[in-house]
Scaffold this motif. Sequence first.
Motif, PDB file in Angstrom:
ATOM      1  N   TYR A 174      -8.394   2.757   6.378  1.00 25.70           N
ATOM      2  CA  TYR A 174      -7.115   3.636   6.765  1.00 25.70           C
ATOM      3  C   TYR A 174      -7.265   3.641   8.202  1.00 25.70           C
ATOM      4  O   TYR A 174      -5.994   3.291   8.826  1.00 25.70           O
ATOM      5  CB  TYR A 174      -6.857   4.769   6.126  1.00 25.70           C
ATOM      6  CG  TYR A 174      -5.733   5.568   6.567  1.00 25.70           C
ATOM      7  CD1 TYR A 174      -4.495   5.242   6.275  1.00 25.70           C
ATOM      8  CD2 TYR A 174      -5.915   6.682   7.244  1.00 25.70           C
ATOM      9  CE1 TYR A 174      -3.193   6.035   6.699  1.00 25.70           C
ATOM     10  CE2 TYR A 174      -5.031   7.481   7.879  1.00 25.70           C
ATOM     11  CZ  TYR A 174      -3.553   7.351   7.531  1.00 25.70           C
ATOM     12  OH  TYR A 174      -2.586   7.807   7.925  1.00 25.70           O
TER      13      TYR A 174
ATOM     14  N   GLY B  46      -8.502   6.068  -3.273  1.00 30.76           N
ATOM     15  CA  GLY B  46      -7.905   6.493  -4.269  1.00 30.76           C
ATOM     16  C   GLY B  46      -9.249   6.769  -5.741  1.00 30.76           C
ATOM     17  O   GLY B  46      -9.485   7.888  -6.094  1.00 30.76           O
TER      18      GLY B  46
ATOM     19  N   ALA C  42      -0.051   6.665   2.392  1.00 33.17           N
ATOM     20  CA  ALA C  42       0.899   5.411   1.873  1.00 33.17           C
ATOM     21  C   ALA C  42       1.966   5.573   3.006  1.00 33.17           C
ATOM     22  O   ALA C  42       2.552   4.639   3.190  1.00 33.17           O
ATOM     23  CB  ALA C  42       1.268   6.039   0.421  1.00 33.17           C
TER      24      ALA C  42
ATOM     25  N   LEU D 176      -3.280  11.163   0.239  1.00 32.96           N
ATOM     26  CA  LEU D 176      -3.110   9.831  -0.212  1.00 32.96           C
ATOM     27  C   LEU D 176      -1.642   9.354  -0.131  1.00 32.96           C
ATOM     28  O   LEU D 176      -1.359   8.510   0.427  1.00 32.96           O
ATOM     29  CB  LEU D 176      -3.594   9.659  -1.801  1.00 32.96           C
ATOM     30  CG  LEU D 176      -3.553   8.028  -2.249  1.00 32.96           C
ATOM     31  CD1 LEU D 176      -4.096   7.198  -1.324  1.00 32.96           C
ATOM     32  CD2 LEU D 176      -4.065   8.198  -3.682  1.00 32.96           C
TER      33      LEU D 176
ATOM     34  N   SER E 101      -1.225   8.747  -6.166  1.00 31.17           N
ATOM     35  CA  SER E 101      -0.997  10.247  -5.708  1.00 31.17           C
ATOM     36  C   SER E 101      -0.305  10.839  -6.713  1.00 31.17           C
ATOM     37  O   SER E 101      -0.964  12.023  -6.937  1.00 31.17           O
ATOM     38  CB  SER E 101      -0.570  10.281  -4.108  1.00 31.17           C
ATOM     39  OG  SER E 101       0.059  11.326  -3.991  1.00 31.17           O
TER      40      SER E 101
ATOM     41  N   PRO F  27       0.714  -1.156   0.032  1.00 36.18           N
ATOM     42  CA  PRO F  27       0.031   0.036  -0.132  1.00 36.18           C
ATOM     43  C   PRO F  27       0.808   1.254   0.134  1.00 36.18           C
ATOM     44  O   PRO F  27       0.341   2.459  -0.327  1.00 36.18           O
ATOM     45  CB  PRO F  27      -0.997  -0.066   1.167  1.00 36.18           C
ATOM     46  CG  PRO F  27      -0.138  -1.018   2.150  1.00 36.18           C
ATOM     47  CD  PRO F  27       0.634  -2.229   1.272  1.00 36.18           C
TER      48      PRO F  27
ATOM     49  N   GLY G 161      -0.311   3.560  -3.067  1.00 39.28           N
ATOM     50  CA  GLY G 161      -0.840   4.818  -2.595  1.00 39.28           C
ATOM     51  C   GLY G 161       0.130   5.955  -3.218  1.00 39.28           C
ATOM     52  O   GLY G 161      -0.492   6.864  -3.752  1.00 39.28           O
TER      53      GLY G 161
ATOM     54  N   GLN H 132      -6.825  -0.752   0.488  1.00 38.78           N
ATOM     55  CA  GLN H 132      -7.111   0.648   1.206  1.00 38.78           C
ATOM     56  C   GLN H 132      -6.704   1.785  -0.018  1.00 38.78           C
ATOM     57  O   GLN H 132      -7.824   2.841  -0.385  1.00 38.78           O
ATOM     58  CB  GLN H 132      -6.573   0.836   2.331  1.00 38.78           C
ATOM     59  CG  GLN H 132      -7.073   2.186   3.132  1.00 38.78           C
ATOM     60  CD  GLN H 132      -6.079   3.484   2.646  1.00 38.78           C
ATOM     61  OE1 GLN H 132      -4.989   3.171   2.518  1.00 38.78           O
ATOM     62  NE2 GLN H 132      -6.968   4.630   2.687  1.00 38.78           N
ATOM     63  N   PRO H 133      -5.513   1.955  -0.387  1.00 39.81           N
ATOM     64  CA  PRO H 133      -5.374   2.834  -1.561  1.00 39.81           C
ATOM     65  C   PRO H 133      -5.951   3.037  -2.592  1.00 39.81           C
ATOM     66  O   PRO H 133      -6.518   4.014  -3.223  1.00 39.81           O
ATOM     67  CB  PRO H 133      -3.757   2.863  -1.781  1.00 39.81           C
ATOM     68  CG  PRO H 133      -3.374   1.927  -0.588  1.00 39.81           C
ATOM     69  CD  PRO H 133      -4.294   1.233  -0.027  1.00 39.81           C
TER      70      PRO H 133
END
Lengths: 180, 573
Positions: free
Chosen positions: B499, B438, B410, B406, B362, B354, B358, B433-434
């Motif tokens: 998160y 995202g 990360a 984000l 980003s 992640p 992430g 999660q990301p």
Amino acid sequence: MAIHAVKGNWWNEPLHRMEVIWISIAFVWGLVMFSAMIYWHIEGKQNLSNEAYRIDPEVFAAHTEAMVEKYTIGEEGDTGVPIVQPPPGSDVYLIARLWEWWPVLQFEKDQSYRLHLSSMDWQHGFSLQPTNINIQVHPDYELVLTLTPNEAGEFFVVCNEFCGVGHHTMVGKIRVIDKQ
Amino acid sequence: MSVGALEGALARPEEKYRICGDTGLRVYAKAETLIKVNAVAAVVFLAVGGLFGLLVALTRWPAVHILPAEWFYTALTAHGAAVLLFWIIFFEMAILYFASAILLNCRLAAPKFAWLGFILMIVGSLMATVAVLQGESSVMFTSYVPMKAAPHFYLGIILFAVGALLGCMVFFGTLVIAKEEKTYEGSVPLVTFGAITAAIIAVFTIASGAIILVPTFLWSIGYISHIDTVMYKLVWWAMGHSSQQINVSAHVAVWYAIAALVLGAKPLSEKVSRTAFLLYILFLQLASAHHLLAEPGISSEWKVFNTSYAIYLAVLGSMIHGMSLPGAIEAAQRRRGFNKGVFGWLRQAPWGNPAFSGMFMSLVMFGFLGGISGVVLGTEQINLLMHNTLYVPGHFHATVVAGTTLAFMAVTYLVVPLIFRRELILPAVARWQPYIFGIGVAGISLFMMGAGTLGVSRRHWDITFSDSVFTFDYPGTAFLMMGLNGISAVLAAVGGLMYVVVVVGSILFGKVRDEAAIKANPIVAPGNAVSTYGGEGTLKLPGTIVLVTVFFLAFVLYYFINWKFLSEVWPLS
């Protein structure tokens, strides 16, 4: 590595060719975008006026009322907002206040008007829909811009600067009619 | 007092430290604790602010319209303050302490001042939050005069800013100590350089904040009778926009840090990357002008020069990072043997980590969504199409949420094992999660920009205008956009919750990361110790060339499309 201290003379390391090309392209693109704004001031037809004055809200209201008295042609809506049709080329005033745009304006298509905008209280946002022109309106400042409607129909002025709990009810009207 | 005597007074060689099992860096206990408390405060405000954000998005979804008008404006004010100010700046304090004390192997300067700063920030943020929730300060994050908030709203933000300023001073002091005590050799790491950029901009930002908020506070308690509305915006945005430039500098530094830790990536050229940061310091502050393009009483010459950061020199800085980061990643991956084709290095990247996924999302979303839309929005005349429409929050959710938030999320997946020394609980949740967050944020940004392009107002409770004298109908597509925005917000909220659960859960209940865990589950890319710096003259980076070419074409195309849109509205001069 980017998390480690760097020893030696890193300033004199040769650059990757890709870096040199990309930086050059990005720099030139910046110049293009900078020039585009200047070009539009010369050739473009949509530029925000630089004409503005400090003004007392009461004076602005007096100007508006004088205009309304002179050129009212009817009333609109449940609250009877005056509809004003000023002659083309004249000075036209639009008051922004909690929570209305006053009065309703009627313009002729393809004619120019000197529109004066100011607020009586807080800041408001002049958002002309659906053509989509958005201008900030301040108290104590009078912005004067020349507006030339190029389509007939009903247009609305939505307030798009938050102005308290009645903000979302603040809608005004501008009507554009074909040349008489 | 001479420098030598000062140094003697400050030197505390007995201060406690440990050697990090992952990175070999010296980690001082006091710095580590301060990183932890700031990171925890940040996550708490992210959770609170995120919840308000969800309520806002659900209210703006016409079919749901969950909050009444007064609550909506209160929630919107609280959302802005909690996430844009408190979450991000608390996290940035943690980054400053990390980039100075940890990366430079140094003890933290004046930890008591750092604690005082932290306490001021806590008191200030709580005071402002309480003021908003009491309902008398629903003035939006921007608090434009002459709309007035309760005095403790302004006072809270002032105290918060003073605390953050103390944190910056501790950061600069630590740099001085590290240099004096020779805890590193050569030049500071690039990540630290990025943090220095952020801290310098922060000092300018906080000074601007003081210049405008102190008089505004005095006005709110009756000591000053009048504050000029245009002047307020000029100075307020010298704080408000510059604080976003702190974020940009900080999250670019975080991108470099993650690429370095996870992949062993080194910048293509230290000179280029550092010059790009320098461009931020020199030009980003001009961006207050972005918020004054539709204002009366300011000349076009002033607007054109400032809105373009002179001649787009800060944009040049971001475009350089936008090339050198993927370039550094591609070079690192190719060094590790992922050489197949143009994009083999990208396909073989650690997408299940992640921290990496992430960071990369980003980077892409900040550039494509946030960067391009920001330049278009900040073009003097095109701004007339977008000023105060939903395009504005669409743009800055791409920069501040898809970009900064984000990236910070990360890097948290590295902070938890490295600083809190806990293994992540629920690794599968962390892995997804990301992506969830995202995609949600990309949707929020795109659909708000779409609605804004159609003219929909920002900060507006009811776009059906049901209580107005005149009712106007936005196009049907605009309503569709608002619905899709609501759905995206739900998705982002789920990602945000994942998160918070993973991070808080890992800190409280995660397995302690001991020697065995470090061996079994290494965080830092192997083989990075050999790499130092230098141009990658011999390495071909075709993937990066394709990426920046696509970016550039998208940028140019979208830029000119908006001039076309502008040419179609009523002529005005």
